[in-house]
Every structure is written in structure tokens, then in C-alpha cells.
Design a protein around this motif. Structure first.
Motif, PDB file in Angstrom:
ATOM      1  N   VAL A 131     -96.210 -81.424 -86.879  1.00 54.23           N
ATOM      2  CA  VAL A 131     -94.869 -80.848 -86.830  1.00 54.23           C
ATOM      3  C   VAL A 131     -94.320 -80.892 -85.405  1.00 54.23           C
ATOM      4  CG1 VAL A 131     -93.574 -78.681 -87.086  1.00 54.23           C
ATOM      5  CG2 VAL A 131     -95.178 -79.407 -88.876  1.00 54.23           C
ATOM      6  N   ASP A 132     -95.150 -80.576 -84.426  1.00 54.75           N
ATOM      7  CA  ASP A 132     -94.716 -80.591 -83.033  1.00 54.75           C
ATOM      8  C   ASP A 132     -94.269 -81.996 -82.616  1.00 54.75           C
ATOM      9  OD1 ASP A 132     -94.993 -78.764 -80.386  1.00 54.75           O
ATOM     10  OD2 ASP A 132     -95.465 -80.856 -79.922  1.00 54.75           O
ATOM     11  N   ALA A 133     -95.069 -83.007 -82.968  1.00 53.87           N
ATOM     12  CA  ALA A 133     -94.728 -84.381 -82.600  1.00 53.87           C
ATOM     13  C   ALA A 133     -93.440 -84.830 -83.279  1.00 53.87           C
ATOM     14  CB  ALA A 133     -95.873 -85.314 -82.965  1.00 53.87           C
ATOM     15  N   TYR A 134     -93.271 -84.482 -84.552  1.00 52.84           N
ATOM     16  CA  TYR A 134     -92.069 -84.867 -85.293  1.00 52.84           C
ATOM     17  C   TYR A 134     -90.835 -84.193 -84.689  1.00 52.84           C
ATOM     18  CZ  TYR A 134     -88.977 -85.678 -89.293  1.00 52.84           C
ATOM     19  OH  TYR A 134     -87.926 -86.062 -90.106  1.00 52.84           O
ATOM     20  N   ALA A 135     -90.950 -82.895 -84.400  1.00 49.24           N
ATOM     21  CA  ALA A 135     -89.807 -82.148 -83.869  1.00 49.24           C
ATOM     22  C   ALA A 135     -89.395 -82.658 -82.487  1.00 49.24           C
ATOM     23  CB  ALA A 135     -90.155 -80.658 -83.812  1.00 49.24           C
ATOM     24  N   ARG A 136     -90.322 -83.009 -81.641  1.00 49.09           N
ATOM     25  CA  ARG A 136     -89.986 -83.496 -80.304  1.00 49.09           C
ATOM     26  C   ARG A 136     -89.378 -84.890 -80.368  1.00 49.09           C
ATOM     27  NH1 ARG A 136     -91.804 -79.924 -76.622  1.00 49.09           N
ATOM     28  NH2 ARG A 136     -93.428 -78.493 -77.364  1.00 49.09           N
ATOM     29  N   ALA A 137     -89.867 -85.721 -81.284  1.00 54.65           N
ATOM     30  CA  ALA A 137     -89.326 -87.074 -81.398  1.00 54.65           C
ATOM     31  C   ALA A 137     -87.866 -87.063 -81.838  1.00 54.65           C
ATOM     32  CB  ALA A 137     -90.164 -87.887 -82.377  1.00 54.65           C
ATOM     33  N   ARG A 138     -87.446 -85.993 -82.524  1.00 63.47           N
ATOM     34  CA  ARG A 138     -86.077 -85.902 -83.016  1.00 63.47           C
ATOM     35  C   ARG A 138     -85.231 -84.910 -82.233  1.00 63.47           C
ATOM     36  NH1 ARG A 138     -89.166 -88.202 -85.980  1.00 63.47           N
ATOM     37  NH2 ARG A 138     -88.584 -89.693 -87.629  1.00 63.47           N
TER      38      ARG A 138
END
Length: 389
Positions: free
Chosen positions: A300-307
Motif C-alpha cells: 500500500v505504501d509503495a502504491y500510494a507514493r507512486a501515485r
């Protein structure tokens, strides 16, 4: 303080041998003499039957609560051995049912089903039953032997030909040992349902013949494994998010075992995470559950930062903050499970944590990328919960 003043000397030492020790201290072997221990007695025998059935390539175990207060457990395994045991000089069947810690030489590994932290032998079931009858079908022959409170009443006797293999144990829990000998059908059905979910294709049949209204029967067989397990838990939760059940399996030699994981989200703001090791529920959690949460947080952290939903200066999504709305089952099957704390209901294998976390991060991360609409709803809820905390 002297031995004379305490009255303690070698003459006061007593040694309990064999099944006498089981009957004298039953709680050491089944946990208690209440309903929990009564259920453990039966479930331990179910575990033996399931292992025998799966080892022989079968997969059907029938459990019947009989009108006289007894239990009948039947499996389609190879059948307990007839030939004499080299160590005892007695028939293998009698040895397994009367000698504490006697067992077959198969290696306990990830294929072994554990029904509880105190994995007892068939001799424990025999010792704590007022009567037990064993029927074994093996090599085309059917043999029967009867016992009373752990003592053989006669040698095994031939009872005719057998067209199939397997073992049937019929026993009555000893009312002199247990506070109650009344089994709860619903509690047994719930545990056997878990067992069927965790071992896809295993065919379990639970029948209650005690009611005057007729038998109650549950056949439990789930080909979908933990995916179906989570779907059931999620349906029971009520409100749902528009997301599928995410499920995967992975073998990982670093933890000497395999994992099956399924997860989904509902809108109840409750966490329903269930952990299992070798089919035994780990009520106190452990490294597999910690790895699950860490993997979810990382994905979730990686997805949220990428967007751009999280800025570089924002703190990371923490594993302790991803549980709201999460429904998940993490089942690991290990060659050498390490159970810790005094209850033996917490998994301690360190390698499992990193392996499960990596697998969950990879699979959930890929799912989030492939399902942007569902991902938006899931990630938004987790981030909102993070802000509230």
C-alpha cells in the motif's frame, strides 16, 4: 531446611508408567477435563485419521456422534499395522493403542496436520475412554480389538475379509475423567470446516445421531482452499468494498515450507485475520501474521507514493495500521514449526516473517496495479485510517 523436617526422601518418589500417567494427569495430554479437553480428545483422533488418509492418497474421514454418547471416526488410509512391533513384541495395532508416544516412523513435516498444540498418540484417546473398539482393514483382512480404559481385553481377532483399507475407532470418553461427555456439534463443525478449507479436496463428514428428530449431517469439502475461506468470512462481515478476494500460494525453501494467503476488504472497520500453521489455528498470532501485515503495509505504501497519495516526507504506512476492514487467512505449512509462549499457539519461525511479507507485497502490489478502481477504494480506506490514528 532438612529432608527430615520436610518429610521428603526417596521413599516418597512415585513413578507413573504408561497410560496410568495419562489417566492420572489428563490435563497434560488434552489440556483440561472440561469440554475443551473433551473436544481435544476427539480432534486429536481426527488429526490422526486425516494424516493416515492423506498419506495413502485418499482423503475421506467420517466422524459420527453416536446415540450412546460415543464417537466413531473412520478413515480410508492404509490401516494400522497388524504385524508385531519389534520394540514391544506385540501387534502393531495394540502397540499404537497402549504404548504412550508409540507412533509410525514417517517424518513429521509440512504434510502433517496438527489439530492442537498437544499432539497426542492414539494411546491417549484409548487411555481416556471407558471403552474403545478398533477395526482395521488392511491387506484384504479386517481385524478387531477391544479395550477398556487403555487395557486390551483380548488380542486382535480376524473379522472376515476387507474390500478396502482404513481404520475405524469407536470410543466413549470416560465419565470418570471428564466433567462432561457431551460433545457440541456446532463447535466440532466449525473446527472441521477450517480443516477442510485448509486442505482443499479433503472430504470430511460430521454426523450427529443423538437427536430423536433424526441425524444432523455436515459434509465439508472445499476445492477453493483459503480463497473460499476468506469469501465466507467476508460474506459474514456484511458490508463489502468492490474488491475481489486476492489469493496465492508460494513455496519458499528459505522457510522450509509453503504458504497460502487470501485477503479481502469489507466496510466494517474490523480486522478478521486468521493464522494457521500445519492446519492448527495460532490464536496468539506469530511470525506469519506479522509478515502478512508488513506485506500489506509495504504494498500500500509503495502504491500510494507512486501515485502521489503520499509525499516523500509523509511517514510510512505502518503494519499495525492496515487491519481495519481487512479479512485475511494466512496458512503456512512447515517442516519444522516452532511454537512459542506457554500456550504453544504462537508461531516463532523467524524466516517465515520475511518470506510471507515479501510474497504478500509482491502479489498485492501486482493486484493493485492491475485493478486501479478497486485499489483506489482499498488504499483510500487504509490511508484514512492512518490519518485518524
Amino acid at each position: 531446611m532438612s529432608a527430615e523436617s520436610t518429610g521428603y526422601d526417596a521413599a516418597r518418589i512415585t513413578v507413573l508408567e504408561g497410560l496410568e500417567a495419562v489417566r492420572k494427569r489428563p490435563g497434560m495430554y488434552v489440556g483440561s477435563t472440561g469440554v475443551r479437553g473433551l473436544h481435544h480428545l476427539l480432534l486429536d483422533e481426527v488429526g490422526r485419521a486425516v494424516n493416515a488418509s492423506l498419506a495413502d492418497g485418499g482423503g475421506r474421514v467420517e466422524v459420527t456422534l453416536t446415540p450412546d454418547g460415543g464417537v466413531r471416526v473412520t478413515d480410508d488410509g492404509a490401516g494400522m499395522p497388524f504385524e508385531d512391533c519389534r520394540d514391544t513384541g506385540r501387534p502393531g495395532l495394540e502397540t499404537l493403542l497402549t504404548v504412550l508416544f508409540a507412533g509410525t516412523k514417517e517424518q513429521h513435516d509440512r504434510r502433517t496436520v496438527f489439530m492442537g498444540p498437544r499432539a497426542g498418540a492414539p494411546s491417549v484417546t484409548n487411555a481416556l475412554s471407558s471403552r474403545l473398539t478398533a477395526e482395521v482393514r488392511r491387506a484384504g483382512v479386517r481385524r478387531v480389538q477391544e479395550f477398556a480404559r487403555g487395557v486390551a481385553l483380548s488380542p486382535p481377532t480376524d473379522a472376515g475379509p476387507a474390500t478396502a483399507s482404513g481404520t475405524t475407532l469407536v470410543f466413549r470418553p470416560d465419565a470418570e475423567i471428564f466433567d462432561t461427555v457431551e460433545y457440541a456439534f456446532a463447535a466440532l463443525a466449525a473446527r472441521l470446516t477450517e480443516l477442510a478449507f485448509l486442505n482443499p479436496g479433503l472430504d470430511l463428514v460430521l454426523t450427529d445421531e443423538r437427536s430423536s428428530d433424526g441425524p444432523q449431517r455436515a459434509r465439508l469439502r472445499f476445492l477453493g482452499g483459503v480463497r473460499e475461506f476468506v469469501a465466507l468470512l467476508d460474506a459474514q462481515a456484511g458490508e463489502h468494498l468492490p474488491a475481489d478476494v486476492i489469493a496465492f500460494e508460494r513455496e519458499d525453501p528459505r522457510m522450509a515450507g509453503s504458504m497460502e494467503v487470501a485477503l479481502s476488504w469489507s466496510g466494517t472497520h474490523e480486522e478478521r485475520v486468521r493464522g494457521f500453521v500445519n492446519s492448527m489455528a495460532t490464536h496468539n498470532g506469530g511470525t506469519h501474521e506479522a509478515g502478512l501485515r508488513e506485506g500489506v503495509a509495504a504494498a500500500v505504501d509503495a502504491y500510494a507514493r507512486a501515485r502521489g497519495l503520499l509525499m516523500p516526507t509523509d511517514r510510512e504506512v505502518h503494519a499495525d495500521r492496515v487491519g481495519a476492514d481487512l479479512t485475511a487467512v494466512v496458512s503456512v505449512k512447515l517442516d519444522r514449526p516452532e511454537l512459542i509462549d506457554c500456550t504453544l499457539l504462537r508461531l516463532g519461525n523467524p524466516a517465515v516473517r520475511a518470506c510471507v511479507a515479501e510474497a504478500v507485497r509482491d502479489h498485492l502490489g501486482a493486484w493493485l496495479e492491475e485493478h486501479p478502481r478497486e485499489a483506489e477504494a482499498v488504499v483510500a480506506r487504509i490511508l484514512r485510517a492512518r490519518v485518524r490514528d
